[in-house]
Design a protein around this motif. Structure first.
Motif, mmCIF file in Angstrom:
data_model
loop_
_atom_site.group_PDB
_atom_site.id
_atom_site.type_symbol
_atom_site.label_atom_id
_atom_site.label_comp_id
_atom_site.label_asym_id
_atom_site.label_seq_id
_atom_site.Cartn_x
_atom_site.Cartn_y
_atom_site.Cartn_z
ATOM 1 N N SER A 110 0.822 -1.229 -0.013
ATOM 2 C CA SER A 110 -0.390 0.036 -0.215
ATOM 3 C C SER A 110 0.906 0.615 0.324
ATOM 4 C CB SER A 110 -0.816 -0.181 0.974
ATOM 5 O OG SER A 110 -0.431 0.003 2.302
ATOM 6 N N ASP A 111 0.199 2.534 -0.696
ATOM 7 C CA ASP A 111 0.508 3.368 -0.703
ATOM 8 C C ASP A 111 0.113 4.016 -0.657
ATOM 9 O OD1 ASP A 111 3.752 3.732 -2.201
ATOM 10 O OD2 ASP A 111 2.441 3.003 -3.448
ATOM 11 N N VAL A 112 0.151 5.144 0.587
ATOM 12 C CA VAL A 112 -0.918 6.166 1.754
ATOM 13 C C VAL A 112 -0.383 7.729 1.219
ATOM 14 C CG1 VAL A 112 -2.652 6.790 3.169
ATOM 15 C CG2 VAL A 112 -1.662 5.075 3.125
ATOM 16 N N TRP A 113 -1.448 8.195 0.690
ATOM 17 C CA TRP A 113 -1.642 10.234 0.306
ATOM 18 C C TRP A 113 -2.679 10.341 1.201
ATOM 19 C CZ3 TRP A 113 -0.599 6.214 -3.128
ATOM 20 C CH2 TRP A 113 0.289 6.637 -4.556
ATOM 21 N N ILE A 114 -2.001 11.924 1.987
ATOM 22 C CA ILE A 114 -3.278 13.028 2.487
ATOM 23 C C ILE A 114 -2.983 14.539 1.569
ATOM 24 C CG2 ILE A 114 -1.485 13.546 4.657
ATOM 25 C CD1 ILE A 114 -5.010 13.408 4.758
ATOM 26 N N ASN A 115 -4.124 14.832 1.050
ATOM 27 C CA ASN A 115 -3.757 16.095 0.561
ATOM 28 C C ASN A 115 -2.207 16.353 -0.715
ATOM 29 O OD1 ASN A 115 -5.895 17.145 2.241
ATOM 30 N ND2 ASN A 115 -4.651 17.590 3.035
ATOM 31 N N GLY A 116 -2.277 15.201 -1.189
ATOM 32 C CA GLY A 116 -1.141 14.765 -2.558
ATOM 33 C C GLY A 116 0.085 14.421 -2.072
ATOM 34 N N HIS A 117 0.662 14.654 -0.250
ATOM 35 C CA HIS A 117 1.940 14.577 0.824
ATOM 36 C C HIS A 117 2.043 12.178 0.389
ATOM 37 C CE1 HIS A 117 5.124 14.607 2.572
ATOM 38 N NE2 HIS A 117 4.867 13.625 3.834
ATOM 39 N N LEU A 119 2.719 9.871 2.291
ATOM 40 C CA LEU A 119 2.973 9.670 3.818
ATOM 41 C C LEU A 119 3.674 8.606 3.585
ATOM 42 C CD1 LEU A 119 -0.946 9.666 4.607
ATOM 43 C CD2 LEU A 119 0.642 11.626 5.489
ATOM 44 N N GLY A 120 3.812 7.113 2.470
ATOM 45 C CA GLY A 120 4.750 5.570 3.093
ATOM 46 C C GLY A 120 4.409 4.992 2.035
ATOM 47 N N ARG A 121 4.661 3.926 2.445
ATOM 48 C CA ARG A 121 4.782 2.296 1.801
ATOM 49 C C ARG A 121 4.457 1.520 2.879
ATOM 50 N NH1 ARG A 121 4.236 0.506 -3.756
ATOM 51 N NH2 ARG A 121 5.084 -1.376 -3.950
ATOM 52 N N ARG A 122 3.861 0.581 2.279
ATOM 53 C CA ARG A 122 3.640 -0.909 3.496
ATOM 54 C C ARG A 122 3.356 -1.327 2.463
ATOM 55 N NH1 ARG A 122 4.655 0.012 9.325
ATOM 56 N NH2 ARG A 122 3.698 -1.954 9.158
ATOM 57 N N PRO A 123 4.828 -3.090 2.955
ATOM 58 C CA PRO A 123 4.479 -3.996 1.975
ATOM 59 C C PRO A 123 3.591 -5.325 3.127
ATOM 60 C CG PRO A 123 7.030 -3.876 3.183
ATOM 61 C CD PRO A 123 6.260 -2.591 3.176
ATOM 62 N N ASN A 124 3.936 -5.155 3.533
ATOM 63 C CA ASN A 124 3.344 -6.292 5.341
ATOM 64 C C ASN A 124 1.666 -6.049 4.167
ATOM 65 O OD1 ASN A 124 5.472 -6.516 5.408
ATOM 66 N ND2 ASN A 124 5.142 -5.427 7.558
ATOM 67 N N VAL A 125 0.919 -7.555 4.502
ATOM 68 C CA VAL A 125 -0.447 -7.369 4.721
ATOM 69 C C VAL A 125 -1.171 -6.996 5.721
ATOM 70 C CG1 VAL A 125 -2.387 -9.069 3.752
ATOM 71 C CG2 VAL A 125 -0.212 -8.779 2.505
ATOM 72 N N TYR A 126 -0.730 -7.834 6.668
ATOM 73 C CA TYR A 126 -1.207 -8.861 7.965
ATOM 74 C C TYR A 126 -1.242 -8.398 9.132
ATOM 75 C CZ TYR A 126 -2.231 -12.333 4.936
ATOM 76 O OH TYR A 126 -3.150 -12.419 3.521
ATOM 77 N N VAL A 127 -0.918 -7.071 8.579
ATOM 78 C CA VAL A 127 -0.272 -5.998 9.608
ATOM 79 C C VAL A 127 -1.181 -4.935 10.165
ATOM 80 C CG1 VAL A 127 1.710 -5.249 8.710
ATOM 81 C CG2 VAL A 127 1.309 -5.300 11.070
ATOM 82 N N SER A 128 -1.312 -3.691 10.974
ATOM 83 C CA SER A 128 -2.086 -2.591 10.863
ATOM 84 C C SER A 128 -1.107 -1.743 11.289
ATOM 85 C CB SER A 128 -3.006 -2.684 12.442
ATOM 86 O OG SER A 128 -2.435 -2.351 13.355
ATOM 87 N N PHE A 129 -0.921 0.191 10.143
ATOM 88 C CA PHE A 129 -0.305 0.387 10.658
ATOM 89 C C PHE A 129 -0.778 1.971 10.930
ATOM 90 C CE2 PHE A 129 -1.279 -0.676 6.838
ATOM 91 C CZ PHE A 129 -1.723 0.243 5.328
ATOM 92 N N ARG A 130 -0.125 2.721 10.999
ATOM 93 C CA ARG A 130 -0.974 4.148 11.867
ATOM 94 C C ARG A 130 0.153 5.267 9.987
ATOM 95 N NH1 ARG A 130 -0.747 6.177 17.294
ATOM 96 N NH2 ARG A 130 0.776 5.871 17.759
#
Length: 158
Positions: A110-117, A119-130
Motif C-alpha cells: 500500500s501507498d497512502v497520501w493525504i492532500n497529495g503528500h 505518507l509512506g509505503r507498506r509491503p505487509n498485508v496482515y498488520v495494522s499501521f498508522r
C-alpha cells in the motif's frame, strides 16, 4: 506532614489542566473505489464520479471470477490480483493536537497520501499501521485521503 500540605496546597492553587480526550472516528464509510491503476488519483481534483462507492473493509479480489489461469494460483483461490485505488475526504474541524490515520491492514503493497503528500509505503498485508497526518492537514476544509494497493506480485500469502 508539612510537605504533604504544601503539595496539596500547590495542587489546589495550580491545578494541572485535564488531558485532552482522544477522539476516534471511523473512516469505514464513504470510500470511492477503482479496480485498476489511475495515474494522479492521489491528487485533489481527480475525477472519481465513475468510481464505485464502497465501505471498508472491502476485498475486491473475492468479488472476481475464479480462474485456474489466474496469477494467484490455487494458494490465492484462483482469484484476480492487481492494482486498486481507494479515496475519500475527511474533515478535521480545528487545529490542535496530533492527528493520525490508522489502517487495520491493506492487501498489499500500500501507498497512502493525504492532500497529495505521500505518507509512506507498506509491503505487509496482515498488520495494522498508522501515519501522523497532522502537518499535512487543512483544518476546517476537506482533506483528501488516497490509498493505492498492489497485489500484482504473485503468488502471495492470501
Amino acid at each position: 506532614m508539612k510537605p504533604f500540605l504544601f503539595c496539596l496546597l500547590v495542587t489546589l492553587l495550580f491545578p494541572v489542566p485535564a488531558a485532552r480526550a482522544r477522539t476516534v472516528e471511523s473512516l469505514d464509510e464513504g470510500w470511492a473505489f477503482f479496480q485498476g491503476d489511475a495515474e494522479g488519483a492521489e491528487k485533489a481534483g481527480f475525477d472519481t464520479k465513475a468510481w464505485r462507492r464502497v465501505a471498508e473493509p472491502h476485498d475486491w479480489s473475492i468479488e472476481g471470477e475464479f480462474d485456474k489461469a489466474a496469477a494467484t494460483t490455487g494458494s490465492g483461490g484462483w482469484l484476480p490480483s492487481g492494482v486498486a485505488w481507494y479515496r475519500r475526504e475527511i474533515q478535521v474541524p480545528t487545529a490542535g493536537g496530533r492527528v493520525w490515520v490508522e489502517f487495520d491492514g491493506v492487501m498489499a503493497n500500500s501507498d497512502v497520501w493525504i492532500n497529495g503528500h505521500h505518507l509512506g509505503r507498506r509491503p505487509n498485508v496482515y498488520v495494522s499501521f498508522r501515519y501522523d497526518i497532522t502537518e499535512h492537514l487543512k483544518p476546517g476544509a476537506p482533506n483528501l485521503l488516497a490509498v493505492r494497493s498492489d497485489t500484482a506480485a504473485q503468488p502471495a500469502s492470501r
